[in-house]
Design a protein around this motif. Structure first.
Motif, short mmCIF file in Angstrom:
data_model
loop_
_atom_site.label_atom_id
_atom_site.label_comp_id
_atom_site.label_asym_id
_atom_site.label_seq_id
_atom_site.Cartn_x
_atom_site.Cartn_y
_atom_site.Cartn_z
N GLY A 47 66.18 18.10 12.17
CA GLY A 47 64.93 18.55 12.76
C GLY A 47 64.70 20.01 12.44
N GLY A 48 63.77 20.60 13.13
CA GLY A 48 63.42 21.99 12.88
C GLY A 48 62.36 22.11 11.80
N GLY A 49 62.09 23.35 11.41
CA GLY A 49 61.10 23.60 10.37
C GLY A 49 60.08 24.63 10.81
N LEU A 50 58.92 24.54 10.18
CA LEU A 50 57.84 25.50 10.41
C LEU A 50 56.70 24.83 11.17
CD1 LEU A 50 56.40 28.22 9.81
CD2 LEU A 50 55.61 27.19 7.67
N VAL A 51 56.21 25.50 12.21
CA VAL A 51 55.13 24.95 13.01
C VAL A 51 54.24 26.09 13.47
CG1 VAL A 51 56.41 25.08 15.18
CG2 VAL A 51 54.62 23.36 14.91
N GLN A 52 52.98 25.81 13.70
CA GLN A 52 52.07 26.82 14.22
C GLN A 52 52.26 26.97 15.74
OE1 GLN A 52 48.11 25.65 12.97
NE2 GLN A 52 48.26 26.93 11.14
N ALA A 53 51.88 28.12 16.24
CA ALA A 53 51.96 28.36 17.67
C ALA A 53 51.18 27.28 18.43
CB ALA A 53 51.41 29.74 18.00
N GLY A 54 51.80 26.81 19.50
CA GLY A 54 51.21 25.73 20.28
C GLY A 54 51.68 24.35 19.87
N GLY A 55 52.36 24.28 18.73
CA GLY A 55 52.83 23.00 18.24
C GLY A 55 54.15 22.57 18.85
N SER A 56 54.66 21.45 18.35
CA SER A 56 55.89 20.85 18.88
C SER A 56 56.86 20.53 17.76
CB SER A 56 55.56 19.56 19.64
OG SER A 56 54.72 19.82 20.74
N LEU A 57 58.12 20.58 18.11
CA LEU A 57 59.20 20.15 17.22
C LEU A 57 60.27 19.47 18.06
CD1 LEU A 57 59.77 23.21 14.83
CD2 LEU A 57 58.89 20.97 14.18
N ARG A 58 61.04 18.63 17.39
CA ARG A 58 62.15 17.97 18.06
C ARG A 58 63.41 18.20 17.25
NH1 ARG A 58 62.55 14.04 21.98
NH2 ARG A 58 64.40 12.72 21.94
N LEU A 59 64.44 18.68 17.91
CA LEU A 59 65.74 18.85 17.29
C LEU A 59 66.68 17.76 17.78
CD1 LEU A 59 66.26 22.72 17.72
CD2 LEU A 59 65.12 21.48 15.86
N SER A 60 67.50 17.27 16.87
CA SER A 60 68.50 16.27 17.24
C SER A 60 69.87 16.72 16.77
CB SER A 60 68.15 14.92 16.61
OG SER A 60 66.97 14.40 17.15
N CYS A 61 70.88 16.23 17.48
CA CYS A 61 72.26 16.58 17.17
C CYS A 61 73.08 15.30 17.32
CB CYS A 61 72.73 17.67 18.13
SG CYS A 61 74.44 18.19 17.95
N ALA A 62 73.69 14.87 16.24
CA ALA A 62 74.51 13.65 16.26
C ALA A 62 75.99 14.02 16.29
CB ALA A 62 74.21 12.80 15.03
N ALA A 63 76.71 13.41 17.18
CA ALA A 63 78.14 13.71 17.35
C ALA A 63 79.00 12.58 16.82
CB ALA A 63 78.44 13.95 18.82
N SER A 64 80.08 12.94 16.20
CA SER A 64 81.05 11.95 15.74
C SER A 64 82.01 11.62 16.87
CB SER A 64 81.82 12.49 14.54
OG SER A 64 82.58 13.62 14.95
N GLY A 65 82.77 10.55 16.69
CA GLY A 65 83.77 10.22 17.68
C GLY A 65 83.26 9.28 18.76
N ARG A 66 84.21 8.78 19.55
CA ARG A 66 83.87 7.78 20.56
C ARG A 66 83.94 8.34 21.97
NH1 ARG A 66 88.12 3.28 18.76
NH2 ARG A 66 89.36 5.18 18.43
#
Length: 127
Positions: A8-27
């Motif tokens: 996720g992440g990147g460039l967005v204009q003010a007022g916009g939205s972004l979503r970040l995700s984080c995937a974890a290894s292991g059980r």
């Protein structure tokens, strides 16, 4: 031990939205409290949001409360940060982090509680 891979992440204009995700290894993902931090150029790393092992408790920095939402899916070993109403001051490199803890309801805002970190992802908000 857990490994964290961000997307996720990147460039967005003010007022916009972004979503970040984080995937974890292991059980044993559900054994970790999770957090999101950010670091802007020339500034110290700061806590953005954190979530307890079960997701029952959350913490938000005052600067993002009401705009950002942290969530986790223990079945999928993921934690996400939904960022709405983004402002130029939100521009930073964002990091997810994991803290192994025995306390299911604890949330941690201090970076030294976290032993495992993602690779970081740039979020840039233009005015």
């Amino acid at each position: 031990q857990v490994q964290l891979v961000q997307s996720g992440g990147g460039l967005v204009q003010a007022g916009g939205s972004l979503r970040l995700s984080c995937a974890a290894s292991g059980r044993t993902f559900s054994s970790y409290a999770m957090g999101w931090f950010r670091q802007a150029p020339g500034k110290e790393r700061e806590s953005v949001a954190s979530i307890s092992r079960t997701g029952s408790n959350t913490y938000y920095a005052d600067s993002v409360a009401g705009r950002f939402t942290i969530s986790r899916d223990n079945a999928k070993n993921t934690v996400s940060l939904q960022m709405n109403s983004l402002q130029p001051e939100d521009t930073a490199v964002y990091y997810c982090a994991a803290s192994l803890t025995s306390y299911s309801g604890s949330v941690y805002s201090r970076s030294d509680y976290y032993a495992y970190w993602g690779q970081g992802t740039q979020v840039t908000v233009s005015s």
